[in-house]
Design an enzyme around this catalytic site. Structure first.
Site, PDB file in Angstrom:
ATOM      1  N   ARG A 158       8.437 -54.852  -3.765  1.00 28.37           N
ATOM      2  CA  ARG A 158       9.850 -54.999  -3.426  1.00 28.37           C
ATOM      3  C   ARG A 158      10.548 -53.650  -3.296  1.00 28.37           C
ATOM      4  O   ARG A 158      11.691 -53.571  -2.862  1.00 28.37           O
ATOM      5  CB  ARG A 158      10.549 -55.848  -4.489  1.00 28.37           C
ATOM      6  CG  ARG A 158       9.800 -57.128  -4.825  1.00 28.37           C
ATOM      7  CD  ARG A 158      10.560 -57.988  -5.807  1.00 28.37           C
ATOM      8  NE  ARG A 158      11.563 -58.775  -5.123  1.00 28.37           N
ATOM      9  CZ  ARG A 158      12.532 -59.454  -5.739  1.00 28.37           C
ATOM     10  NH1 ARG A 158      12.629 -59.410  -7.051  1.00 28.37           N
ATOM     11  NH2 ARG A 158      13.394 -60.156  -5.060  1.00 28.37           N
ATOM     12  N   LYS A 171      18.728 -70.909 -23.580  1.00 34.33           N
ATOM     13  CA  LYS A 171      17.303 -70.737 -23.319  1.00 34.33           C
ATOM     14  C   LYS A 171      16.499 -71.185 -24.531  1.00 34.33           C
ATOM     15  O   LYS A 171      16.795 -70.811 -25.657  1.00 34.33           O
ATOM     16  CB  LYS A 171      17.011 -69.268 -22.997  1.00 34.33           C
ATOM     17  CG  LYS A 171      15.801 -69.043 -22.127  1.00 34.33           C
ATOM     18  CD  LYS A 171      15.763 -67.603 -21.625  1.00 34.33           C
ATOM     19  CE  LYS A 171      14.625 -67.415 -20.636  1.00 34.33           C
ATOM     20  NZ  LYS A 171      14.585 -66.024 -20.117  1.00 34.33           N
ATOM     21  N   GLU A 207      14.069 -53.657  -8.381  1.00 33.89           N
ATOM     22  CA  GLU A 207      12.975 -52.714  -8.218  1.00 33.89           C
ATOM     23  C   GLU A 207      13.307 -51.597  -7.232  1.00 33.89           C
ATOM     24  O   GLU A 207      12.929 -50.439  -7.447  1.00 33.89           O
ATOM     25  CB  GLU A 207      11.714 -53.455  -7.755  1.00 33.89           C
ATOM     26  CG  GLU A 207      11.119 -54.386  -8.795  1.00 33.89           C
ATOM     27  CD  GLU A 207      11.777 -55.754  -8.856  1.00 33.89           C
ATOM     28  OE1 GLU A 207      11.395 -56.568  -9.715  1.00 33.89           O
ATOM     29  OE2 GLU A 207      12.684 -56.011  -8.024  1.00 33.89           O
TER      30      GLU A 207
END
Length: 637
Positions: free
Chosen positions: A393, A280, A365
């Site tokens: 969600r 990353k 979630e």
């Protein structure tokens, strides 16, 4: 410059390996330069440059379909599909989105913005392809972080039943590449996908099946023996045991290696997962060192990596974070739960101070909400901090696991209202509607930073489900002098006059304050009230306003349907039908990306637009105006 010659996949396919490597570096330079000016998702995009090039090199786009999980790593995809010239307006009002958008380009095969969805979407597209008798490849790219979401495993479970080619790419930017493991896995991957090996395996199985009585038993024995041997060498046996062929580990920055494994994956007639290792932020030292900071970044100085602009004011998230740490000192049963957003929600500070009372459940979630319900049932006082658009969600869990049992879970609903550049998938404009629809749920919204603190103190003594909803960005410091104690279900009358009453909640209280100031300048008599409680709304305050005013204006930064204004309107119409009511809210639509101030103006919820609407629609006609604009004010109680 090679990049300037690329208008689409066909030009890229003509490049040599050396030219592709140069192209990758040119794309990184381009991304750093552009995002340093516009802001955006940098670290994740720098990590998938070579992977994206390999996909464009290997597949026939846009006939073949690529689905990017979340989608914040799709910038190289957009560049290579002909949108490079539009990057000056990336995520700007009227410009291109920072996420894949089907309406933006035929190369974007599925709109994404929330995590852990790409395998489900890709599987659905592949099933549609097969049922319609069409012939193209489907590739779902998912990150290692997104695999913490349960939806990804539900999709993997179904993908194993595929009888035709379906490719899943696991973009893993956490692991380092081990040459020994990588070399062995590359060897086994090549062996298992080679035509000779698969033909031999198929012929042996077919031959044994024709042997009476013992054939199938031998096949089963060989399979169990083979799986036991593979268990020693192949790190992807989880996927293998599910019925998905595992290929990896692959260096995600080696274009020839990526192209080779992608070609091998295309040979298989079932689901295959390619495990790719990337870094990353690759190619930009500040992003490599601090990838979380450069996940989503504003305009910055390339040389230093520091964001530009004046010093940031205190945000609502920071106010929440500091107050929660204070409450943690005096409330030993207080615990905090996040779904992979400790920094974004402000819970990181609580986690450092109270590590045993902090729980990061990953991008999950639904699990975050239900685990918090379990904690509450066990006697703890959980605070679940989740962005408004992400709490969607966990709707079923809020309803079924928290509210049916009336458990004392506090939901800190961050990024509520318009959030700006991330667009439709991230605007928090539905939470009033979906939370107030649930029995036992109380919903509050602070007008400024002091009220947020007071609401959090109130929440510690409230023994039932409660949501406090606050916006992204700078915490409002106005109206500091109005600090009436918080009483359940009671609003706050800030200024009381006659004729026009402005009844606002949350971020719209400051807007209502400005509207009142401007109407006063024009000679109108105008009251101002802070609803505080969205559910239950203050009926006593509403009646007081209805009795003394000819026009009541409700203001909220939420869609109209199911929101605060319609609830107030229904009550007034049934009790005071002579009172006119105007609802200021967001339209029944998804809101595009852009600067929040521009969005507010375009949607008609800034002070000038609201006043113009009241005049143009005739709501102010017949209402008396003082010619000298003198204020007629009674002290509020």
């Amino acid at each position: 410059m090679i990049l300037e010659q690329i208008k689409g996949p066909e030009e890229l396919k003509q490049l040599s390996s050396r030219e592709l490597a140069i192209l990758a570096e040119e794309i990184r330079t381009f991304l750093i330069e552009k995002i340093s000016r516009t802001g955006g998702h940098l670290a994740s995009n720098l990590g998938v440059v070579e992977l994206t090039i390999a996909l464009f090199k290997t597949f026939d786009l846009p006939q073949d379909k690529i689905i990017w999980d979340v989608g914040h790593q799709s910038y190289t995809h957009k560049i290579l599909s002909g949108r490079m010239a539009e990057f000056d307006e990336l995520r700007q009002y009227g410009g291109i989105s920072g996420f894949p958008k089907r309406k933006e380009s035929p190369y974007d095969s599925f709109d994404t913005g929330h995590s852990s969805t790409s395998i489900s979407a890709g599987l659905g597209i592949a099933q549609g392809r097969d049922l319609l008798g069409e012939d193209y490849r489907v590739v779902s790219v998912i990150g290692d972080g997104a695999l913490t979401g349960g939806m990804a495993y539900e999709a993997l479970n179904n993908a194993a039943r595929m009888k035709k080619n379906f490719i899943i790419i696991l973009n893993d930017n956490e692991m380092s590449i081990s040459e020994n493991v990588g070399g062995m896995s590359r060897y086994l991957s090549g062996l298992r996908t080679g035509t000779g090996y698969n033909d031999l395996k198929k012929n042996i199985v077919e031959a044994l099946e024709r042997v009476p009585l013992v054939g199938n038993a031998v096949i089963d024995k060989l399979k169990r023996t083979k799986d036991s041997i593979k268990q020693l060498f192949i790190p992807g046996m989880l996927f293998e045991n599910m019925g998905i062929t595992y290929l990896g580990l692959v260096d995600g920055h080696n274009i020839p290696a990526l192209c080779k494994v992608l070609k091998e994956a295309k040979k298989l007639d079932h689901a295959v997962l390619i495990h790719v290792i990337t870094k990353k932020g690759k190619g930009y030292k500040p992003a490599e060192k601090n990838p979380s900071i450069f996940h989503g970044v504003g305009p910055f100085d390339i040389a230093t990596g520091k964001e530009n602009g004046k010093k940031k004011e205190t945000s609502y998230t920071e106010v929440f974070s500091r107050k929660l740490c204070q409450l943690g000192e005096t409330h030993p049963k207080l615990v905090a739960v996040t779904a992979a957003m400790p920094d974004g929600t402000g819970l990181a500070a609580f986690g450092k101070k109270f590590p045993d009372r902090f729980f990061d459940v990953g991008i999950a979630e639904a699990h975050a909400v239900t685990s918090a319900a379990g904690m509450a049932a066990a006697g703890l006082r959980p605070v679940v901090a989740i962005y408004s658009s992400f709490l969607q969600r966990g709707y079923d869990q809020v309803l079924h696991d928290v509210c049916i049992q009336n458990l004392p879970v506090l939901f800190a609903v961050d990024r509520a209202g318009l959030v700006g550049s991330d667009g439709e998938t991230h605007q928090g404009i539905f939470d009033y509607s979906y939370l107030t629809s649930i029995p036992n749920m109380t919903v509050m919204a602070p007008k400024n930073l002091w009220e947020l603190r007071a609401m959090m103190e109130f929440a510690m003594d409230y023994n039932a489900p409660l949501a406090i909803r606050y916006p992204r960005g700078t915490a409002y410091r106005g109206l500091r002098e109005y600090r009436q104690p918080i009483i359940y279900g009671k609003g706050e009358l800030l200024c009381e006059e006659s004729d026009i009453a402005l009844l606002a909640v949350g971020s719209m209280v400051s807007t209502a304050e400005h509207i009142r100031e401007k109407l006063k300048e024009e000679g109108y008599s105008c009251s101002l009230a802070n609803g505080r409680f969205v559910k239950p709304f203050d009926k006593e305050l509403t009646e007081r306003l209805a009795k003394n005013h000819r026009l009541l204006v409700t203001l909220e930064e939420n869609v109209l349907q199911g929101g605060y204004g319609l609830a107030v309107t229904a009550y007034i119409h049934s009790h005071y039908p002579e009172v006119k009511v105007v609802n200021i809210a967001l339209p029944d639509a998804y809101v595009e990306h852009g600067n929040v101030s521009l969005l507010r103006k375009g949607l008609g919820i800034d002070s000038d637009s609201i006043i113009r609407r009241l005049k143009e629609e005739g709501w102010l006609s017949g209402i008396h105006r003082e010619e000298n604009g003198e204020e007629r004010q009674r002290p509020s109680e």
